[in-house]
Design an enzyme around this catalytic site. Structure first.
Site, PDB file in Angstrom:
ATOM      1  N   GLY A 188     -11.057  65.568 -41.300  1.00 31.46           N
ATOM      2  CA  GLY A 188     -10.789  67.033 -41.475  1.00 31.46           C
ATOM      3  C   GLY A 188     -10.792  67.463 -42.739  1.00 31.46           C
ATOM      4  O   GLY A 188     -11.891  67.088 -43.496  1.00 31.46           O
ATOM      5  N   THR A 190     -10.719  68.286 -46.969  1.00 34.96           N
ATOM      6  CA  THR A 190     -10.641  67.691 -48.269  1.00 34.96           C
ATOM      7  C   THR A 190      -9.314  67.653 -48.587  1.00 34.96           C
ATOM      8  O   THR A 190      -8.690  66.883 -49.187  1.00 34.96           O
ATOM      9  CB  THR A 190     -11.657  67.939 -49.499  1.00 34.96           C
ATOM     10  OG1 THR A 190     -13.041  67.922 -48.535  1.00 34.96           O
ATOM     11  CG2 THR A 190     -11.487  67.382 -50.509  1.00 34.96           C
ATOM     12  N   VAL A 192      -6.147  67.855 -47.109  1.00 37.58           N
ATOM     13  CA  VAL A 192      -5.341  67.089 -46.050  1.00 37.58           C
ATOM     14  C   VAL A 192      -6.080  65.707 -46.399  1.00 37.58           C
ATOM     15  O   VAL A 192      -5.271  64.784 -46.604  1.00 37.58           O
ATOM     16  CB  VAL A 192      -5.560  67.363 -44.814  1.00 37.58           C
ATOM     17  CG1 VAL A 192      -4.843  66.354 -43.865  1.00 37.58           C
ATOM     18  CG2 VAL A 192      -4.758  68.647 -44.473  1.00 37.58           C
ATOM     19  N   GLY A 193      -7.297  65.297 -46.757  1.00 43.33           N
ATOM     20  CA  GLY A 193      -7.762  64.001 -46.760  1.00 43.33           C
ATOM     21  C   GLY A 193      -7.021  63.571 -48.116  1.00 43.33           C
ATOM     22  O   GLY A 193      -6.765  62.402 -48.173  1.00 43.33           O
ATOM     23  N   GLU A 210     -13.572  61.112 -43.538  1.00 44.54           N
ATOM     24  CA  GLU A 210     -14.546  62.144 -43.008  1.00 44.54           C
ATOM     25  C   GLU A 210     -14.443  63.303 -43.331  1.00 44.54           C
ATOM     26  O   GLU A 210     -13.584  64.234 -42.611  1.00 44.54           O
ATOM     27  CB  GLU A 210     -14.963  61.815 -41.581  1.00 44.54           C
ATOM     28  CG  GLU A 210     -15.395  60.435 -41.160  1.00 44.54           C
ATOM     29  CD  GLU A 210     -16.741  60.161 -41.649  1.00 44.54           C
ATOM     30  OE1 GLU A 210     -17.584  60.931 -41.990  1.00 44.54           O
ATOM     31  OE2 GLU A 210     -17.067  58.710 -41.719  1.00 44.54           O
ATOM     32  N   CYS A 244     -18.802  70.471 -39.317  1.00 44.95           N
ATOM     33  CA  CYS A 244     -18.678  69.869 -40.738  1.00 44.95           C
ATOM     34  C   CYS A 244     -20.180  69.641 -41.274  1.00 44.95           C
ATOM     35  O   CYS A 244     -20.223  69.942 -42.448  1.00 44.95           O
ATOM     36  CB  CYS A 244     -18.099  68.393 -40.829  1.00 44.95           C
ATOM     37  SG  CYS A 244     -18.815  67.142 -39.717  1.00 44.95           S
TER      38      CYS A 244
HETATM   39  P1  NAD Z   1      -7.234  69.602 -41.042  1.00 47.82           P
HETATM   40  O1  NAD Z   1      -7.317  68.882 -42.226  1.00 47.82           O
HETATM   41  O2  NAD Z   1      -6.407  71.054 -40.846  1.00 47.82           O
HETATM   42  O3  NAD Z   1      -6.549  68.938 -39.766  1.00 47.82           O
HETATM   43  C1  NAD Z   1      -7.292  67.554 -39.477  1.00 47.82           C
HETATM   44  C2  NAD Z   1      -5.923  66.632 -38.988  1.00 47.82           C
HETATM   45  O4  NAD Z   1      -4.992  66.689 -40.167  1.00 47.82           O
HETATM   46  C3  NAD Z   1      -5.410  67.235 -37.852  1.00 47.82           C
HETATM   47  O5  NAD Z   1      -5.237  65.904 -36.999  1.00 47.82           O
HETATM   48  C4  NAD Z   1      -4.007  67.695 -38.283  1.00 47.82           C
HETATM   49  O6  NAD Z   1      -2.854  67.395 -37.432  1.00 47.82           O
HETATM   50  C5  NAD Z   1      -3.697  66.777 -39.674  1.00 47.82           C
HETATM   51  N1  NAD Z   1      -2.995  67.329 -40.622  1.00 47.82           N
HETATM   52  C6  NAD Z   1      -2.925  68.650 -41.170  1.00 47.82           C
HETATM   53  N2  NAD Z   1      -2.241  68.839 -41.830  1.00 47.82           N
HETATM   54  C7  NAD Z   1      -1.831  67.583 -42.405  1.00 47.82           C
HETATM   55  C8  NAD Z   1      -0.649  67.419 -43.420  1.00 47.82           C
HETATM   56  N3  NAD Z   1      -0.126  68.292 -44.045  1.00 47.82           N
HETATM   57  N4  NAD Z   1      -0.463  66.212 -43.336  1.00 47.82           N
HETATM   58  C9  NAD Z   1      -0.926  65.407 -42.459  1.00 47.82           C
HETATM   59  N5  NAD Z   1      -1.958  65.412 -41.474  1.00 47.82           N
HETATM   60  C10 NAD Z   1      -2.155  66.820 -41.409  1.00 47.82           C
HETATM   61  O7  NAD Z   1      -8.673  69.932 -40.837  1.00 47.82           O
HETATM   62  P2  NAD Z   1      -9.375  70.751 -39.643  1.00 47.82           P
HETATM   63  O8  NAD Z   1      -9.016  72.119 -40.004  1.00 47.82           O
HETATM   64  O9  NAD Z   1      -8.837  70.356 -38.320  1.00 47.82           O
HETATM   65  O10 NAD Z   1     -10.852  70.582 -39.698  1.00 47.82           O
HETATM   66  C11 NAD Z   1     -11.618  71.180 -40.534  1.00 47.82           C
HETATM   67  C12 NAD Z   1     -12.248  70.433 -41.942  1.00 47.82           C
HETATM   68  O11 NAD Z   1     -12.781  69.096 -41.489  1.00 47.82           O
HETATM   69  C13 NAD Z   1     -13.643  71.015 -42.471  1.00 47.82           C
HETATM   70  O12 NAD Z   1     -13.338  70.983 -43.764  1.00 47.82           O
HETATM   71  C14 NAD Z   1     -14.606  69.961 -41.856  1.00 47.82           C
HETATM   72  O13 NAD Z   1     -15.798  70.224 -42.918  1.00 47.82           O
HETATM   73  C15 NAD Z   1     -14.014  68.782 -41.939  1.00 47.82           C
HETATM   74  N6  NAD Z   1     -14.622  68.200 -40.811  1.00 47.82           N
HETATM   75  C16 NAD Z   1     -15.393  67.099 -41.329  1.00 47.82           C
HETATM   76  C17 NAD Z   1     -16.013  66.263 -40.211  1.00 47.82           C
HETATM   77  C18 NAD Z   1     -16.602  64.875 -40.704  1.00 47.82           C
HETATM   78  O14 NAD Z   1     -17.016  64.037 -39.881  1.00 47.82           O
HETATM   79  N7  NAD Z   1     -16.840  64.586 -42.001  1.00 47.82           N
HETATM   80  C19 NAD Z   1     -15.914  66.277 -39.023  1.00 47.82           C
HETATM   81  C20 NAD Z   1     -15.130  67.602 -38.602  1.00 47.82           C
HETATM   82  C21 NAD Z   1     -14.498  68.248 -39.736  1.00 47.82           C
END
Ligand code: NAD
Length: 500
Positions: A188, A190, A192-193, A210, A244
């Protein structure tokens, strides 16, 4: 007691029972997963269509077929991956067993993202199962139809104690993260990461992140421009740019920029016709938030191509921006939509400087036929991965590790790298208690002396490793030579004595 106590307790007991350590059990689960993909291919495609208006062909290529191939790859190689590794040994351990066992971590958590809601979740899940872990499976709530598919269908195929599915939004996920996991795999943003990493810190839980970032494309005039434009636009427009590893922005000369725009106009017409909005082959933006965010980013610079949008469908036309300043909003975040800014640079060195002034991208795309220029970028920049003269396709090469570096992530997966990610490398030295070994090693015991120190220094000295395979033959040969020399010597001595 929290909502997740019971789920975690059952997963912990299941792991403690040892059943996931059994290779046949792992195989059975993976075969079930493959059967699930085969029996529910249409349901998966329909869920992706409902969430993203994803065209069937894209769903086949980047989700369902990819998932099937991933499990097949694991099943073909599992027996070889689970075997303990036997690294080459140094002189001091010649007679010992030196091994690395692949041990499951325990109860792991896999958190998926919404943009490829099935494969980004289930590929790491398959790796975790292969490595013998229990897995709590957390789909992204934003791709609601895919999350429902995962919650309704996956439990019918996998052991429910070992592999529970948990549906959770941000606040429930924050609660879930209070539980102790043995490994966390997150895909997801960065932003939230960082939250995930901070939560994992409480128990020093190892984590793969990731993440995303702004993946640049460099093009020079040595390329076949038509082919380069097609490959770049396809990478940008698959899933409507919500990828991504989508090319985020282009760096090229002023001359190339003009040619790129002319060529792009032609390619878009060939692919989507005169009215792009009516084409069935372009996905839509996932939700209003992201749609509005993208409209904001489209105000940077000047629209050179495209620029139309329609809120009722969350449609955004493929759009090329020029005259963008590096400080404009479109350069402050990952675009994650069908908007492509072009920056003009003088040469490859300029482009490298531009890239290096920013956070490490997830991937770097280099379009040039000049090997020297390719090497300049490979050696002069840092990125999760690189792809030369194409986009996205490196993702599907299952013998390559996929992952970011710095702000684009940590750790990697796919194929064997996924198995290794979910395995603790347990090192083990095995000795016997034979008298000769004990005699040789007894120099380590007190009382210490110069003589013992010299012997230890000699035994421990670093030597070029002998190839493992030939060691028994070398030893047998050495022993044979030694015995024959000794026998010969004794015969000579005896003869000498007799003749004297
Ligand atoms: P996101 O961070 O919004 O959500 C991802 C996950 O995190 C979801 O399951 C969500 O429920 C959880 N989440 C959201 N907020 C949270 C919080 N406050 N606390 C704990 N968990 C939480 O990401 P997204 O919008 O779903 O994805 C988009 C981003 O992900 C882009 O930056 C994209 O580049 C990146 N991405 C990376 C890869 C990779 O393989 N490197 C693949 C796809 C997407």
């Amino acid at each position: 007691m929290t909502t997740f106590d019971d789920t975690l307790q059952r997963a912990r007991s299941a792991f403690a029972s040892g059943k996931t350590r059994d290779i046949n059990f792992r195989r059975k689960q993976l075969e079930n997963l493959l059967r699930c993909y085969e029996e529910h291919e249409n349901d998966m495609i329909n869920a992706l269509e409902a969430d993203l208006r994803r065209p069937k062909q894209e769903s086949l290529v980047v989700e369902t077929e990819l998932l099937k191939n991933d499990v097949k790859h694991i099943l073909y190689h599992l027996n070889e991956w689970v075997k303990p590794e036997k690294p080459s040994k140094s002189f001091v351990n010649l007679m010992d067993d030196v091994q690395i066992f692949k041990e499951p971590y325990g109860v792991t958590l896999v958190i998926g993202a919404w943009n490829y809601p099935l494969q980004l979740l289930l590929v790491p899940v398959a790796s975790a199962i292969a490595a013998g872990n229990c897995v709590v499976i957390k789909p992204s709530e934003i791709a609601a139809n895919c999350a429902k598919f995962v919650a309704d269908v996956i439990p019918k195929y996998l052991d429910n104690d070992c592999y529970p599915v948990v549906c959770a939004g941000p606040s429930e996920t924050a609660e879930l993260l209070q539980q102790r996991f043995d490994y966390i795999f997150y895909t997801g943003s960065t932003r939230v990461g960082k939250i995930i990493h901070a939560a994992a810190n409480k128990y020093l839980t190892p984590t793969t992140l990731e993440l995303g970032g702004k993946s640049p494309v460099y093009i020079d005039k040595s390329v076949n421009l038509r082919t380069a434009v097609k490959r770049i636009l396809w990478g940008k427009l698959i899933n409507c740019g919500q990828t991504c590893i989508a090319p985020d922005y282009v760096l090229c000369s002023k001359e190339m920029q003009e040619k790129f725009i002319v060529e792009a106009k032609d390619v878009l017409k060939e692919w989507y016709g005169d009215n792009i909005q009516s084409s069935p082959d372009l996905s839509r933006i996932i939700n209003q938030n992201n749609y509005q965010r993208l409209l904001g980013l489209m105000k940077s610079g000047r629209v050179a191509l495209g620029g139309k949008y329609d809120a009722s469908e969350r449609f955004i036309e493929p759009t090329i921006l020029v005259d963008v300043k590096p400080t404009d909003p479109v350069m402050e975040e990952e675009i994650f939509g069908p908007v492509l800014p072009i920056f003009t640079v003088e040469n490859a060195y300029d482009a490298i400087k531009f890239i290096n002034a920013r956070e490490n991208p997830l991937v770097l795309y280099i379009f040039t036929s000049e090997t020297e220029v390719q090497n300049l970028f490979i050696n002069g920049t840092q990125s999760g991965g690189a792809c030369i003269n194409d986009t996205i396709m490196h993702y599907a090469v299952d013998v390559l590790p996929f992952g970011g570096v710095g702000m684009s992530g940590m750790g990697s997966y796919h194929g064997k790298y996924g198995f290794d990610t979910f395995s603790h490398q347990k090192s083990c030295l095995g000795k016997d208690l034979a008298a000769i070994g004990e005699k040789l090693a007894s120099a380590r015991y007190p009382p210490y002396s110069d003589q013992k120190s010299s012997l230890l220094t000699f035994l421990l000295r670093k030597r070029r490793p002998l190839p493992n395979l030939h060691l028994p033959y070398v030893l047998a040969f050495g022993l044979g030579v030694g015995v024959s020399v000794l026998v010969n010597y004794l015969i000579q001595v005896r003869k000498g004595k007799l003749s004297r």
